[in-house]
Structure formats: C-alpha cells, structure tokens
Design a protein around this motif. Structure first.
Motif, short mmCIF file in Angstrom:
data_model
loop_
_atom_site.label_atom_id
_atom_site.label_comp_id
_atom_site.label_asym_id
_atom_site.label_seq_id
_atom_site.Cartn_x
_atom_site.Cartn_y
_atom_site.Cartn_z
N ALA A 243 -11.09 -10.29 5.58
CA ALA A 243 -11.45 -9.84 4.23
C ALA A 243 -11.11 -10.89 3.18
CB ALA A 243 -10.76 -8.52 3.92
N LEU A 244 -9.94 -11.49 3.31
CA LEU A 244 -9.53 -12.52 2.36
C LEU A 244 -10.46 -13.73 2.44
CD1 LEU A 244 -5.65 -12.36 2.87
CD2 LEU A 244 -6.96 -11.41 0.96
N ALA A 245 -10.88 -14.08 3.64
CA ALA A 245 -11.79 -15.21 3.80
C ALA A 245 -13.15 -14.93 3.19
CB ALA A 245 -11.96 -15.54 5.29
N GLN A 246 -13.48 -13.65 3.01
CA GLN A 246 -14.74 -13.26 2.37
C GLN A 246 -14.61 -13.23 0.85
OE1 GLN A 246 -17.63 -12.74 4.31
NE2 GLN A 246 -16.19 -13.64 5.76
N GLY A 247 -13.47 -13.65 0.34
CA GLY A 247 -13.28 -13.75 -1.11
C GLY A 247 -12.54 -12.59 -1.74
N HIS A 248 -12.13 -11.60 -0.95
CA HIS A 248 -11.43 -10.43 -1.50
C HIS A 248 -9.94 -10.74 -1.61
CE1 HIS A 248 -14.98 -7.89 -1.03
NE2 HIS A 248 -15.16 -8.46 0.15
N GLN A 249 -9.44 -10.82 -2.83
CA GLN A 249 -8.03 -11.11 -3.03
C GLN A 249 -7.24 -9.87 -3.46
OE1 GLN A 249 -6.88 -14.60 -5.13
NE2 GLN A 249 -8.46 -15.88 -4.20
N ARG A 250 -7.92 -8.80 -3.77
CA ARG A 250 -7.25 -7.54 -4.09
C ARG A 250 -7.76 -6.48 -3.10
NH1 ARG A 250 -4.07 -7.25 -8.30
NH2 ARG A 250 -4.29 -4.97 -8.47
N ARG B 71 0.79 -2.06 11.14
CA ARG B 71 -0.44 -2.37 10.41
C ARG B 71 -0.13 -2.86 8.99
NH1 ARG B 71 -4.31 2.36 13.19
NH2 ARG B 71 -3.67 1.73 15.29
N GLU B 72 0.91 -2.32 8.39
CA GLU B 72 1.30 -2.81 7.07
C GLU B 72 1.86 -4.23 7.17
OE1 GLU B 72 4.22 -1.56 3.35
OE2 GLU B 72 3.33 -0.01 4.61
N ARG B 73 2.64 -4.53 8.20
CA ARG B 73 3.16 -5.88 8.37
C ARG B 73 2.01 -6.89 8.51
NH1 ARG B 73 6.88 -3.46 11.93
NH2 ARG B 73 5.68 -4.22 13.72
N GLY B 74 0.98 -6.51 9.26
CA GLY B 74 -0.17 -7.40 9.40
C GLY B 74 -0.88 -7.63 8.09
N TYR B 75 -1.03 -6.57 7.31
CA TYR B 75 -1.64 -6.68 5.97
C TYR B 75 -0.87 -7.66 5.10
CZ TYR B 75 -2.57 -5.11 1.14
OH TYR B 75 -2.86 -5.07 -0.21
N LEU B 76 0.44 -7.51 5.07
CA LEU B 76 1.27 -8.38 4.23
C LEU B 76 1.26 -9.82 4.75
CD1 LEU B 76 4.32 -5.97 3.75
CD2 LEU B 76 2.56 -6.53 2.05
N ALA B 77 1.36 -9.99 6.06
CA ALA B 77 1.41 -11.33 6.63
C ALA B 77 0.13 -12.11 6.38
CB ALA B 77 1.69 -11.26 8.13
N ALA B 78 -1.01 -11.43 6.42
CA ALA B 78 -2.28 -12.11 6.18
C ALA B 78 -2.36 -12.64 4.75
CB ALA B 78 -3.44 -11.15 6.44
N HIS B 79 -1.84 -11.87 3.81
CA HIS B 79 -1.80 -12.35 2.42
C HIS B 79 -0.88 -13.58 2.29
CE1 HIS B 79 -3.58 -8.42 1.43
NE2 HIS B 79 -3.88 -8.93 0.25
N ARG B 80 0.30 -13.46 2.85
CA ARG B 80 1.28 -14.53 2.69
C ARG B 80 0.84 -15.81 3.38
NH1 ARG B 80 5.82 -9.95 3.69
NH2 ARG B 80 5.94 -9.21 1.51
N ALA B 81 0.07 -15.68 4.46
CA ALA B 81 -0.44 -16.87 5.14
C ALA B 81 -1.40 -17.65 4.27
CB ALA B 81 -1.13 -16.46 6.45
N ARG B 82 -2.01 -16.99 3.30
CA ARG B 82 -2.93 -17.65 2.37
C ARG B 82 -2.27 -17.94 1.03
NH1 ARG B 82 -8.30 -17.49 4.10
NH2 ARG B 82 -9.01 -17.90 1.96
N GLY B 83 -0.94 -17.80 0.97
CA GLY B 83 -0.21 -18.08 -0.26
C GLY B 83 -0.38 -17.02 -1.32
N LEU B 84 -0.72 -15.79 -0.93
CA LEU B 84 -0.93 -14.69 -1.86
C LEU B 84 0.23 -13.71 -1.79
CD1 LEU B 84 -4.70 -14.00 -1.11
CD2 LEU B 84 -3.77 -15.31 -3.03
N ASP B 85 0.56 -13.13 -2.92
CA ASP B 85 1.60 -12.12 -3.00
C ASP B 85 0.93 -10.79 -3.33
OD1 ASP B 85 4.02 -10.88 -3.02
OD2 ASP B 85 4.63 -11.60 -4.99
N PRO B 86 0.73 -9.91 -2.35
CA PRO B 86 -0.02 -8.69 -2.60
C PRO B 86 0.63 -7.80 -3.64
CG PRO B 86 1.05 -8.61 -0.46
CD PRO B 86 1.20 -10.01 -0.96
N ASP B 87 -0.18 -7.18 -4.47
CA ASP B 87 0.28 -6.29 -5.51
C ASP B 87 0.85 -5.02 -4.86
OD1 ASP B 87 0.67 -4.62 -7.67
OD2 ASP B 87 -1.32 -4.92 -8.53
N PRO B 88 2.13 -4.69 -5.09
CA PRO B 88 2.70 -3.48 -4.48
C PRO B 88 1.94 -2.21 -4.85
CG PRO B 88 4.43 -4.87 -5.39
CD PRO B 88 3.13 -5.45 -5.85
N ALA B 89 1.28 -2.22 -6.02
CA ALA B 89 0.53 -1.04 -6.45
C ALA B 89 -0.65 -0.75 -5.54
CB ALA B 89 0.04 -1.22 -7.89
#
Length: 224
Positions: free
Chosen positions: A63-70, A86-104
C-alpha cells in the motif's frame, strides 16, 4: 490434542497450557498449538503457525509503495496475539520507509464484520484523514466496505481497502478484496499429522508457514 486460534499470551495462559502439555506428554500423547503463541523452550508441544507479522508487513508495504502514506488500521483486541502480530507488521512497514504512523489511525475492536462497520463509521465521523484502510481480517474489511459505501465513498477510487486471511468470499466482494493469503488448509493438515503421532524427536518444535499478498481490485495506486 489440537488447540487452534490465537489467544492472549498471559502468564496464566502459559502456565495452564504447560500443565496440559505435560499431562498429555506423560500419557504418551502430544499437544499441538495451531496458530497459538508458543510456551517457551522445553515445553512438550508442537507449535504450528503462519507468518502473521510478515504478511501484514508485506501488505502495508504494498500500500505504501502505491503512494498511500496515511493507512487506517482496523485492528483486533490489543491483547490478542494474532492482532498484535498484524499490528507489528503494520508499524514495521511504515518504519522501514522512514514513516512514523499517526497513532490516531490505529483503531481496535475485534475480528468481526460488525466491528469493521462500527470502526469505519467512527473513523469517518471523527474526520480522520486516510487514503487506504488495512483491516485486520477479511470479515472486518467486509464491514468497513459496507460503511464506506453507506457514506457514498467508492472503493478504490476514493479509498483503497485491504484485508487479511483470504477467506473464500474475499474474491466475491465488490470490488474483489486485496488481502493476505494464509495457508489454513496446510496449517490444519500439519496439525492433524502431528496429533496423530508424528512426534518430533525434540521436546518442542516450532513450524512457521509463509503468507503472501493477493492483489485484487480493492487497492489502487493513490494517483489512479
């Protein structure tokens, strides 16, 4: 004996299940944990599970590679081991791209269609900004899809959506659901073979099956 499905990984769970495993082993039988958390070194059990975290990582990375950052995450109960993976995978994918996911953007419920519907309506009511949704199960995704349609939003033109599990009806949704395939049949076959006497030589054995992303129509590039 086969115990299937995730659970809360608590000291009480480990103690209770370890007693069960020791009792079965002393009777010449075997405890097989299928999709459940392991008990630690030396426990007389076979753990058979799939790469829960890796599947979520691969899907969110797609999803992130498709341009979705939120990416909105509709997760399960925080103390449930499957939901945690599944939540760990979600967070790790963001961090691998240098993104800090919004907790909201991390919402929690359970793995049902009704939870997905309720959480999606809540996200829309709160005005959360997101362009894609990662639902922790296909059933959650089905509820979220209905809520999006009720709000007049098109999937994937307005919001992309993905699930997890690749249960049979995922391909029959409109649009067909992008998801993570879990090898449930292989998981079950291995569990039964072990329970029927294919006892490993070592006191504990941990088998990990792979998962993979199934790309269908519900997730599109952000600029599409």
């Amino acid at each position: 004996m086969i115990l299937a499905g995730g659970s809360a990984d608590t000291p009480e769970y480990r103690e209770r299940t370890r007693r069960m495993a020791d009792s079965l082993a002393s009777a010449g039988s075997r405890l097989v944990l299928c999709g459940r958390p392991p008990l630690g070194p030396g426990a007389p059990v076979t753990v058979i599970e799939y790469d829960n975290e890796g599947g979520a990582y691969a899907l969110v990375a797609h999803a992130l590679a498709q341009g979705h950052q939120r990416v909105l995450f509709l997760g399960g109960k925080p103390d449930h081991t499957t939901a945690q993976g599944r939540e760990r995978g979600y967070l790790a994918a963001h961090r691998a791209r240098g993104l800090d996911p919004d907790p909201a953007l991390l919402l929690h419920g359970d793995f049902t269609r009704d939870a997905g519907h309720r959480l999606m309506r809540e996200a829309l009511k709160r005005g959360l900004e997101f362009t894609a949704v990662f639902a922790a199960t296909d059933m959650v995704a089905a509820g979220a899809l209905t809520a999006l349609h009720e709000a007049g939003l098109d999937v994937p033109r307005d919001v992309s959506l993905a699930g997890y599990d690749d249960i049979p009806f995922a391909r029959d949704l409109h649009p067909a659901l992008t998801t993570v395939h879990v090898p449930y049949e292989e998981l079950g076959r291995l569990a039964v073979r072990t329970a029927l006497g294919r006892t490993p030589e070592t006191p504990d054995e941990h088998l990990l099956l792979g998962t993979h992303v199934v790309v269908r129509d519900s997730l599109a590039p952000l600029d599409a």
